[in-house]
Structure formats: structure tokens, C-alpha cells
Design a protein around this motif. Structure first.
Motif, PDB file in Angstrom:
ATOM      1  N   ASN A 173      11.764  -4.492   5.563  1.00 39.91           N
ATOM      2  CA  ASN A 173      10.875  -3.326   5.640  1.00 39.91           C
ATOM      3  C   ASN A 173      11.685  -2.064   5.348  1.00 39.91           C
ATOM      4  O   ASN A 173      12.772  -1.861   5.901  1.00 39.91           O
ATOM      5  N   LEU A 174      11.154  -1.233   4.473  1.00 38.17           N
ATOM      6  CA  LEU A 174      11.919  -0.049   4.053  1.00 38.17           C
ATOM      7  C   LEU A 174      12.174   0.915   5.215  1.00 38.17           C
ATOM      8  O   LEU A 174      13.184   1.621   5.218  1.00 38.17           O
ATOM      9  N   LYS A 213      -0.318   1.744   8.686  1.00 41.13           N
ATOM     10  CA  LYS A 213      -0.436   1.889   7.231  1.00 41.13           C
ATOM     11  C   LYS A 213      -1.835   2.296   6.792  1.00 41.13           C
ATOM     12  O   LYS A 213      -2.825   1.657   7.129  1.00 41.13           O
ATOM     13  N   ASP A 239      12.068   7.193  -4.691  1.00 38.81           N
ATOM     14  CA  ASP A 239      10.902   7.976  -4.265  1.00 38.81           C
ATOM     15  C   ASP A 239      11.022   8.487  -2.829  1.00 38.81           C
ATOM     16  O   ASP A 239      10.150   9.228  -2.362  1.00 38.81           O
ATOM     17  N   THR A 254       6.807  -2.928  -9.343  1.00 36.68           N
ATOM     18  CA  THR A 254       7.355  -1.791 -10.095  1.00 36.68           C
ATOM     19  C   THR A 254       8.370  -2.255 -11.163  1.00 36.68           C
ATOM     20  O   THR A 254       8.256  -1.851 -12.325  1.00 36.68           O
ATOM     21  N   GLY A 312       1.513   1.796  -6.272  1.00 39.23           N
ATOM     22  CA  GLY A 312       2.033   2.895  -7.084  1.00 39.23           C
ATOM     23  C   GLY A 312       1.905   4.241  -6.394  1.00 39.23           C
ATOM     24  O   GLY A 312       1.979   5.287  -7.026  1.00 39.23           O
ATOM     25  N   MET A 313       1.745   4.224  -5.047  1.00 39.08           N
ATOM     26  CA  MET A 313       1.633   5.482  -4.295  1.00 39.08           C
ATOM     27  C   MET A 313       2.808   5.668  -3.346  1.00 39.08           C
ATOM     28  O   MET A 313       2.795   6.536  -2.475  1.00 39.08           O
ATOM     29  N   ALA A 314       3.843   4.852  -3.531  1.00 41.19           N
ATOM     30  CA  ALA A 314       5.120   4.990  -2.812  1.00 41.19           C
ATOM     31  C   ALA A 314       4.984   4.875  -1.295  1.00 41.19           C
ATOM     32  O   ALA A 314       5.678   5.575  -0.557  1.00 41.19           O
ATOM     33  N   GLY A 353       5.869   2.407   0.759  1.00 39.44           N
ATOM     34  CA  GLY A 353       7.091   1.909   1.408  1.00 39.44           C
ATOM     35  C   GLY A 353       8.140   3.008   1.497  1.00 39.44           C
ATOM     36  O   GLY A 353       8.799   3.176   2.529  1.00 39.44           O
ATOM     37  N   ASP A 372       7.283   5.370   4.275  1.00 39.90           N
ATOM     38  CA  ASP A 372       7.646   4.863   5.603  1.00 39.90           C
ATOM     39  C   ASP A 372       9.148   5.003   5.851  1.00 39.90           C
ATOM     40  O   ASP A 372       9.575   5.271   6.983  1.00 39.90           O
ATOM     41  N   VAL A 423      -0.577  -0.780  -0.300  1.00 38.74           N
ATOM     42  CA  VAL A 423       0.725  -1.434  -0.517  1.00 38.74           C
ATOM     43  C   VAL A 423       0.835  -1.887  -1.972  1.00 38.74           C
ATOM     44  O   VAL A 423      -0.122  -2.429  -2.534  1.00 38.74           O
ATOM     45  N   ALA A 424       2.022  -1.653  -2.554  1.00 38.25           N
ATOM     46  CA  ALA A 424       2.288  -2.007  -3.963  1.00 38.25           C
ATOM     47  C   ALA A 424       1.219  -1.417  -4.880  1.00 38.25           C
ATOM     48  O   ALA A 424       0.797  -2.034  -5.855  1.00 38.25           O
TER      49      ALA A 424
HETATM   50  P1  ATP Z   1       6.214   2.883  -5.808  1.00 37.10           P
HETATM   51  O1  ATP Z   1       5.035   3.768  -6.045  1.00 37.10           O
HETATM   52  O2  ATP Z   1       7.369   3.590  -5.120  1.00 37.10           O
HETATM   53  O3  ATP Z   1       6.645   2.064  -6.962  1.00 37.10           O
HETATM   54  P2  ATP Z   1       4.439   1.077  -4.491  1.00 37.10           P
HETATM   55  O4  ATP Z   1       3.484   2.018  -3.838  1.00 37.10           O
HETATM   56  O5  ATP Z   1       3.989   0.435  -5.752  1.00 37.10           O
HETATM   57  O6  ATP Z   1       5.805   1.810  -4.698  1.00 37.10           O
HETATM   58  P3  ATP Z   1       5.015  -0.027  -1.936  1.00 37.10           P
HETATM   59  O7  ATP Z   1       3.722   0.065  -1.204  1.00 37.10           O
HETATM   60  O8  ATP Z   1       6.047   0.963  -1.585  1.00 37.10           O
HETATM   61  O9  ATP Z   1       4.787  -0.061  -3.502  1.00 37.10           O
HETATM   62  O10 ATP Z   1       5.544  -1.508  -1.667  1.00 37.10           O
HETATM   63  C1  ATP Z   1       6.277  -2.273  -2.575  1.00 37.10           C
HETATM   64  C2  ATP Z   1       6.784  -3.534  -1.836  1.00 37.10           C
HETATM   65  O11 ATP Z   1       7.719  -3.118  -0.839  1.00 37.10           O
HETATM   66  C3  ATP Z   1       5.686  -4.276  -1.104  1.00 37.10           C
HETATM   67  O12 ATP Z   1       5.268  -5.370  -1.852  1.00 37.10           O
HETATM   68  C4  ATP Z   1       6.300  -4.690   0.216  1.00 37.10           C
HETATM   69  O13 ATP Z   1       6.577  -6.068   0.250  1.00 37.10           O
HETATM   70  C5  ATP Z   1       7.636  -3.954   0.302  1.00 37.10           C
HETATM   71  N1  ATP Z   1       7.739  -3.080   1.509  1.00 37.10           N
HETATM   72  C6  ATP Z   1       8.803  -2.961   2.284  1.00 37.10           C
HETATM   73  N2  ATP Z   1       8.597  -2.088   3.284  1.00 37.10           N
HETATM   74  C7  ATP Z   1       7.355  -1.617   3.142  1.00 37.10           C
HETATM   75  C8  ATP Z   1       6.572  -0.689   3.867  1.00 37.10           C
HETATM   76  N3  ATP Z   1       7.027  -0.067   4.964  1.00 37.10           N
HETATM   77  N4  ATP Z   1       5.344  -0.421   3.414  1.00 37.10           N
HETATM   78  C9  ATP Z   1       4.887  -1.043   2.288  1.00 37.10           C
HETATM   79  N5  ATP Z   1       5.574  -1.955   1.591  1.00 37.10           N
HETATM   80  C10 ATP Z   1       6.806  -2.246   2.001  1.00 37.10           C
END
Ligand code: ATP
Length: 302
Positions: free
Chosen positions: A67-68, A92, A137, A178, A99-101, A103, A106, A96-97
Motif C-alpha cells: 500500500n502506497l 477511499k 504524482d 499506468t 488515472g486520478m492518482a 494511491g 494516500d 482505484v487505477a
Molecule cells: P496514476 O493516476 O498515478 O497513474 P491511478 O489512479 O491510475 O494512478 P491508483 O489508484 O493510484 O492508480 O492505483 C494503482 C495501483 O496501486 C492499484 O492497482 C493498487 O493495487 C495499488 N495501490 C497501492 N496503494 C494504493 C492505495 N492506497 N490506493 C489505491 N491503490 C493503491
């Protein structure tokens, strides 16, 4: 210690050629929006890090050292030469994943929360440095507002932005990785023979932000990763078209996708657009938000 932290949308994401270290040089205009995760740091029962995740997207988030937020706590503790023991609870709301950053947000929230909980008083510049070590990010999630990121996106300069901007985000089924989206962007460029230009800040975009001109902003939104995201997730083309047809001033894939972002004229227009996109059946669901929003902020010290 509870910290609230915003999601981001990229108003400009210009991607240069791949570098030797595998990253790409970027011009990344980040804009924080009022879609917030919350991270609470408290004293643990045992001398260890624990992570609990609640909220709509909880099932998709790791609760171990991956987890980040946990990685941020470990990095901060290492810098301070102390044990990283902390209980982290994440609520949350950011997709998740998507493209809204989320992780990265957090991670930024955990840095601020642990810094306070542990009474470290780490200077801002040092927190930004630790943040950049966790992910490109993360520094922006500390800063919030609107900012231009260069390098991997971590060298930030705040942008004076007038006005408030109203957004609709169309969430997709599933996520996009990503690194895979960047690889697809490189592949498309190689296949089409289109050379990757050195990324430059868009001056029309800067002018639109300075003037608070929402129509001009809508016309200047740009994301070099969009063709790759659409290639990997074909239904996004229909989602983007549906938003444009229903009066969005601008429509683009957010970061590496698959969330699509639509700029509306006003809060009322964003609500209408949100309903219309749901009725059109072109996404899993929508959320509305406005920006710019502040970066990671302590909301409760209990
Ligand atoms: P970005 O816009 O920075 O490319 P994203 O929004 O596409 O990121 P995130 O939601 O940050 O993606 O999550 C990418 C991956 O990171 C997830 O698939 C998840 O397994 C992992 N991850 C680790 N910690 C977290 C967290 N606290 N919240 C969400 N995802 C997390």
C-alpha cells in the motif's frame, strides 16, 4: 490524525520519448479536484504498521506493505531514524487505477499524518523530496491547486489559476495499468512513425487558466496518453464522444485512464451532464467535482 487529500486530473499531459531509465519526460499540468480520500494515522497496539481500507473501492487496494500509504510511512520513518509503527486507516473515495492518482494521494496523506503523529515537524521541502521518492504524482498531492510538473512530473511549479472549474468524471469498469499505457503510447508512436516531440508547456492553456476562461480551457485540454488508453480500452472512445455530444466544453482521458473527465460550464451543467452520461450507458457511474482543491490537509487531530 486525519488528513484529507484530493484526486487529480491532468489538464495537459505531454509525453516525450522514453528515457534510458525507462521513464518519460513529461509536461504534466496537474489540477486537484474535490474528490477526497482520508487517511487516519494513530498509535498501533504493537510495534508494526497496519493498514485498513474502507469506502467504495476498498476491495481493490492492498492492505500490506505494498500500500502506497504504508510505503510513505516507512520512507518517512527511515528518514527520521525511527520505527515506522503506525495504524493507518484509509477511507477511499478516489477511484482505484482510474488515472486520478488515488494511491499517490494516500501516500501524501500518510506522510502528513505520520509526520504530525510522530511529532517530527519535517520541513516542507524534505516532505516533497520523500514524496518524489515514492512516486511521480505524490508531491502534487501534497501541494494541491494547479501546478505544472516537469521531469517525471515531480518538479512542480504552481500555476496561478483564476475561477473554479466544474467536472464530471465517468468511471469505467476495471482499471488500466499506468506502465502498460505508457508502453502502448510508445508502441503506437513507433508503429505510426510519429516522433515523440519534446514536451512543452501549452501557453494557450496557461492563458486560459490565468483568465479563468472555461471555454478556452476546454478547447486546450490535451493528453498524449489518450490514444493508448483508448486502444487498450476501446469503449472509452464512445464515452468521450457521448460527453462531447452532450455539451462538455472539453473531454479527455484522465492521466493513464480509464476514467474520462468532462469540463462543464457550471455546477448545474455538470449535474445535467452527469445524468446524461449515466442515461447514455457509456460508463459504470459518474461523479462530479470541482477544482482547484487544496492539497493534503489535516482535518482532525484526535
Ligand atoms: P496514476 O493516476 O498515478 O497513474 P491511478 O489512479 O491510475 O494512478 P491508483 O489508484 O493510484 O492508480 O492505483 C494503482 C495501483 O496501486 C492499484 O492497482 C493498487 O493495487 C495499488 N495501490 C497501492 N496503494 C494504493 C492505495 N492506497 N490506493 C489505491 N491503490 C493503491
Amino acid at each position: 490524525m486525519t488528513v484529507r487529500v484530493p484526486a487529480k486530473v491532468n489538464l495537459q499531459l505531454s509525453v516525450g520519448p522514453p528515457r534510458d531509465d525507462g521513464y518519460h519526460d513529461l509536461v504534466n499540468v496537474f489540477h486537484a479536484v474535490s474528490l477526497f480520500d482520508e487517511v487516519t494515522a494513530s498509535r498501533p497496539e504493537k510495534d508494526e504498521i497496519t493498514v485498513e481500507v474502507g469506502g467504495g473501492f476498498a476491495g481493490q487496494v492492498p492492505v500490506d506493505g505494498e500500500n502506497l500509504a504504508a510505503r510513505a510511512a516507512v520512507a518517512l520513518a527511515a528518514r527520521a531514524g525511527r520505527s515506522p509503527a503506525v495504524r493507518l486507516r484509509i477511507h477511499k473515495t478516489i477511484p482505484v487505477a482510474g488515472g486520478m492518482a488515488g494511491g499517490s494521494a494516500d501516500a501524501a496523506a500518510a506522510l502528513v499524518a505520520c509526520d504530525r503523529l510522530w511529532g517530527l515537524g519535517t520541513p516542507r521541502e524534505e516532505l516533497m523530496e520523500i514524496a518524489a521518492g515514492i512516486g511521480s504524482d505524490v508531491p502534487f498531492a501534497l501541494l494541491g491547486g494547479t501546478a505544472v510538473g516537469t521531469g517525471r512530473g515531480e518538479n512542480l511549479t504552481p500555476v496561478p489559476a483564476a475561477g473554479r472549474y466544474h467536472w464530471v468524471f465517468a468511471l469505467a469498469e476495471g482499471g488500466l495499468s499506468t506502465p502498460k499505457v505508457y508502453a502502448e503510447c510508445d508502441r503506437i508512436r513507433e508503429a505510426t512513425g510519429e516522433p515523440a516531440a519534446w514536451p512543452e508547456r501549452s501557453e494557450p492553456l496557461m492563458a486560459a487558466l490565468a483568465a479563468g476562461d472555461v471555454k478556452a480551457l476546454g478547447a486546450t485540454l490535451v493528453n498524449d496518453l489518450q490514444p493508448a488508453a483508448v486502444m487498450l480500452c476501446r469503449p472509452l472512445a464512445r464515452t468521450l464522444a457521448a460527453g462531447r455530444e452532450r455539451g462538455a466544453l472539453g473531454a479527455l482521458v484522465s492521466g493513464s485512464g480509464p476514467t474520462c473527465a468532462f469540463l462543464a460550464e457550471s455546477a448545474a451543467h455538470a449535474d445535467d451532464l452527469s445524468v446524461a452520461l449515466n442515461l447514455a450507458g457509456v460508463c459504470r457511474t459518474t461523479v462530479t467535482a470541482d477544482g482547484p482543491a487544496p492539497g493534503a490537509t489535516v482535518t482532525s487531530e484526535e
